[in-house]
Design a protein around this motif. Structure first.
Motif, PDB file in Angstrom:
ATOM      1  N   LEU A 140       8.195  -1.407  37.213  1.00 30.06           N
ATOM      2  CA  LEU A 140       9.479  -2.013  36.881  1.00 30.06           C
ATOM      3  C   LEU A 140      10.599  -1.265  37.592  1.00 30.06           C
ATOM      4  CD1 LEU A 140      10.857  -4.118  34.978  1.00 30.06           C
ATOM      5  CD2 LEU A 140      11.003  -2.300  33.276  1.00 30.06           C
ATOM      6  N   ILE A 141      11.514  -1.999  38.200  1.00 34.21           N
ATOM      7  CA  ILE A 141      12.701  -1.400  38.813  1.00 34.21           C
ATOM      8  C   ILE A 141      13.869  -1.718  37.886  1.00 34.21           C
ATOM      9  CG2 ILE A 141      14.233  -1.348  40.812  1.00 34.21           C
ATOM     10  CD1 ILE A 141      11.818  -2.213  42.527  1.00 34.21           C
ATOM     11  N   GLU A 142      14.441  -0.681  37.292  1.00 36.42           N
ATOM     12  CA  GLU A 142      15.474  -0.830  36.267  1.00 36.42           C
ATOM     13  C   GLU A 142      16.889  -0.950  36.829  1.00 36.42           C
ATOM     14  OE1 GLU A 142      15.468  -1.069  32.925  1.00 36.42           O
ATOM     15  OE2 GLU A 142      13.305  -0.898  32.639  1.00 36.42           O
ATOM     16  N   VAL A 143      17.073  -0.700  38.134  1.00 38.70           N
ATOM     17  CA  VAL A 143      18.404  -0.716  38.730  1.00 38.70           C
ATOM     18  C   VAL A 143      18.413  -1.641  39.934  1.00 38.70           C
ATOM     19  CG1 VAL A 143      19.042   1.595  37.951  1.00 38.70           C
ATOM     20  CG2 VAL A 143      17.829   1.324  40.119  1.00 38.70           C
ATOM     21  N   LYS A 144      19.601  -1.939  40.403  1.00 41.06           N
ATOM     22  CA  LYS A 144      19.737  -2.712  41.630  1.00 41.06           C
ATOM     23  C   LYS A 144      20.765  -2.040  42.531  1.00 41.06           C
ATOM     24  CE  LYS A 144      22.836  -6.177  39.544  1.00 41.06           C
ATOM     25  NZ  LYS A 144      23.173  -5.455  38.371  1.00 41.06           N
ATOM     26  N   LYS A 145      20.802  -2.452  43.786  1.00 38.77           N
ATOM     27  CA  LYS A 145      21.723  -1.877  44.749  1.00 38.77           C
ATOM     28  C   LYS A 145      23.147  -1.951  44.208  1.00 38.77           C
ATOM     29  CE  LYS A 145      23.024  -2.099  49.571  1.00 38.77           C
ATOM     30  NZ  LYS A 145      22.881  -2.737  50.845  1.00 38.77           N
ATOM     31  N   ASP A 146      23.924  -0.876  44.432  1.00 31.77           N
ATOM     32  CA  ASP A 146      25.324  -0.728  44.027  1.00 31.77           C
ATOM     33  C   ASP A 146      25.516  -0.440  42.535  1.00 31.77           C
ATOM     34  OD1 ASP A 146      26.235  -1.117  46.673  1.00 31.77           O
ATOM     35  OD2 ASP A 146      26.219  -3.290  46.401  1.00 31.77           O
ATOM     36  N   ASP A 147      24.421  -0.226  41.782  1.00 31.35           N
ATOM     37  CA  ASP A 147      24.551   0.186  40.376  1.00 31.35           C
ATOM     38  C   ASP A 147      24.987   1.643  40.307  1.00 31.35           C
ATOM     39  OD1 ASP A 147      23.748  -2.253  39.399  1.00 31.35           O
ATOM     40  OD2 ASP A 147      21.822  -1.545  38.589  1.00 31.35           O
ATOM     41  N   ALA A 148      25.888   1.944  39.362  1.00 31.48           N
ATOM     42  CA  ALA A 148      26.238   3.341  39.057  1.00 31.48           C
ATOM     43  C   ALA A 148      25.241   3.817  38.009  1.00 31.48           C
ATOM     44  CB  ALA A 148      27.660   3.424  38.529  1.00 31.48           C
ATOM     45  N   VAL A 149      24.716   5.037  38.196  1.00 26.84           N
ATOM     46  CA  VAL A 149      23.723   5.566  37.261  1.00 26.84           C
ATOM     47  C   VAL A 149      24.156   6.933  36.754  1.00 26.84           C
ATOM     48  CG1 VAL A 149      21.819   4.274  38.293  1.00 26.84           C
ATOM     49  CG2 VAL A 149      22.318   6.573  39.120  1.00 26.84           C
ATOM     50  N   GLU A 150      23.664   7.286  35.588  1.00 28.18           N
ATOM     51  CA  GLU A 150      23.931   8.582  34.977  1.00 28.18           C
ATOM     52  C   GLU A 150      22.718   9.483  35.140  1.00 28.18           C
ATOM     53  OE1 GLU A 150      26.867   9.540  33.670  1.00 28.18           O
ATOM     54  OE2 GLU A 150      27.618   7.578  34.305  1.00 28.18           O
ATOM     55  N   LYS A 151      22.927  10.786  35.057  1.00 28.06           N
ATOM     56  CA  LYS A 151      21.825  11.740  35.139  1.00 28.06           C
ATOM     57  C   LYS A 151      20.809  11.437  34.040  1.00 28.06           C
ATOM     58  CE  LYS A 151      20.584  16.587  35.078  1.00 28.06           C
ATOM     59  NZ  LYS A 151      21.002  17.973  35.112  1.00 28.06           N
ATOM     60  N   GLY A 152      19.530  11.394  34.430  1.00 27.22           N
ATOM     61  CA  GLY A 152      18.454  11.151  33.474  1.00 27.22           C
ATOM     62  C   GLY A 152      18.151   9.674  33.226  1.00 27.22           C
ATOM     63  N   GLN A 153      18.971   8.787  33.742  1.00 26.28           N
ATOM     64  CA  GLN A 153      18.753   7.354  33.534  1.00 26.28           C
ATOM     65  C   GLN A 153      17.482   6.897  34.242  1.00 26.28           C
ATOM     66  OE1 GLN A 153      22.151   4.881  34.497  1.00 26.28           O
ATOM     67  NE2 GLN A 153      20.880   3.058  34.775  1.00 26.28           N
ATOM     68  N   LEU A 154      16.689   6.041  33.551  1.00 22.18           N
ATOM     69  CA  LEU A 154      15.459   5.497  34.141  1.00 22.18           C
ATOM     70  C   LEU A 154      15.819   4.596  35.313  1.00 22.18           C
ATOM     71  CD1 LEU A 154      12.385   5.041  34.094  1.00 22.18           C
ATOM     72  CD2 LEU A 154      12.797   3.152  32.498  1.00 22.18           C
ATOM     73  N   LEU A 155      15.214   4.862  36.477  1.00 19.67           N
ATOM     74  CA  LEU A 155      15.453   4.054  37.670  1.00 19.67           C
ATOM     75  C   LEU A 155      14.254   3.169  37.973  1.00 19.67           C
ATOM     76  CD1 LEU A 155      16.961   6.860  39.984  1.00 19.67           C
ATOM     77  CD2 LEU A 155      18.191   5.259  38.490  1.00 19.67           C
ATOM     78  N   ILE A 156      13.072   3.794  38.003  1.00 19.52           N
ATOM     79  CA  ILE A 156      11.852   3.057  38.347  1.00 19.52           C
ATOM     80  C   ILE A 156      10.730   3.542  37.425  1.00 19.52           C
ATOM     81  CG2 ILE A 156      10.103   2.625  40.129  1.00 19.52           C
ATOM     82  CD1 ILE A 156      12.292   2.952  42.226  1.00 19.52           C
ATOM     83  N   GLU A 157       9.971   2.571  36.878  1.00 18.42           N
ATOM     84  CA  GLU A 157       8.791   2.906  36.081  1.00 18.42           C
ATOM     85  C   GLU A 157       7.555   2.717  36.941  1.00 18.42           C
ATOM     86  OE1 GLU A 157       6.586   1.532  31.960  1.00 18.42           O
ATOM     87  OE2 GLU A 157       8.718   1.070  32.227  1.00 18.42           O
ATOM     88  N   ILE A 158       6.647   3.700  36.887  1.00 10.16           N
ATOM     89  CA  ILE A 158       5.455   3.664  37.730  1.00 10.16           C
ATOM     90  C   ILE A 158       4.213   3.670  36.833  1.00 10.16           C
ATOM     91  CG2 ILE A 158       4.125   4.927  39.473  1.00 10.16           C
ATOM     92  CD1 ILE A 158       6.766   6.188  40.386  1.00 10.16           C
ATOM     93  N   SER A 159       3.262   2.778  37.154  1.00 13.38           N
ATOM     94  CA  SER A 159       1.933   2.830  36.526  1.00 13.38           C
ATOM     95  C   SER A 159       1.097   3.765  37.375  1.00 13.38           C
ATOM     96  CB  SER A 159       1.288   1.446  36.513  1.00 13.38           C
ATOM     97  OG  SER A 159       2.034   0.554  35.730  1.00 13.38           O
ATOM     98  N   LEU A 160       0.530   4.801  36.739  1.00 14.34           N
ATOM     99  CA  LEU A 160      -0.243   5.771  37.501  1.00 14.34           C
ATOM    100  C   LEU A 160      -1.536   5.153  37.994  1.00 14.34           C
ATOM    101  CD1 LEU A 160       0.305   8.978  35.362  1.00 14.34           C
ATOM    102  CD2 LEU A 160       1.525   8.241  37.397  1.00 14.34           C
ATOM    103  N   GLY A 161      -1.902   5.506  39.238  1.00 15.36           N
ATOM    104  CA  GLY A 161      -3.093   4.946  39.863  1.00 15.36           C
ATOM    105  C   GLY A 161      -4.313   5.753  39.675  1.00 15.36           C
TER     106      GLY A 161
END
Length: 161
Positions: A140-161
């Motif tokens: 899951l990608i939680e952000v999009k281009k030009d989004d302002a983000v805060e420290k610690g904010q979830l950006l991308i969720e990864i399923s481990l392979g």
């Protein structure tokens, strides 16, 4: 006045630019120096240099020392926790600092490898490449281009392979 943190065999010493400029050092060759400090004479020989890592190995009066030099920028990066190595495998990518998303380099469902570039975050007037902490699949990608983000904010969720 610039401040440096100098680690000598992992023992940290703080020096400012005035203290560094006051050192009495005489160069005798490309690798050999004589140093006068508090009326004591030292013979120093440069054994190894790694300018990118800002590390030196020197021999002073027959004893070897590993020296690492951290300038103000290096100290700030360390203080922000950007050099902290994680031994556990992460499945999420969180913002290491507040900033603006400049580009997202992956898509949902894409397989990624540890160290692969996944997005570009602008912070403190610098572009920071954020890389994958482990192998996996972008869930899951939680952000999009030009989004302002805060420290610690979830950006991308990864399923481990």
């Amino acid at each position: 006045m610039k401040t440096y943190v100098v680690s000598v065999n992992n023992e940290e010493i703080a020096l400012n630019s005035k203290e560094v400029s006051e050192l009495d050092i005489v160069k005798h060759s490309d690798t050999e120096y004589h140093i006068l400090q508090d009326n004591k004479k030292y013979s120093a020989k440069l054994l190894h240099t790694d300018y990118l890592a800002k590390k030196l190995t020197v021999e002073v009066n027959g004893n070897n020392y590993t020296i690492a030099i951290a300038d103000e920028y290096d100290q700030m990066v360390k203080q922000m926790g950007l050099l902290t190595a994680s031994t556990k495998k992460e499945k999420n990518i969180n913002a290491p600092m507040p900033g603006l998303i400049l580009d997202i380099l992956v898509t949902e469902g894409q397989e990624i490898k540890e160290g692969e570039q996944v997005l570009v975050l602008s912070a403190m007037k610098m572009e920071n490449i954020i890389t994958a902490p482990s192998d996996g699949v972008v869930k899951l990608i939680e952000v999009k281009k030009d989004d302002a983000v805060e420290k610690g904010q979830l950006l991308i969720e990864i399923s481990l392979g």
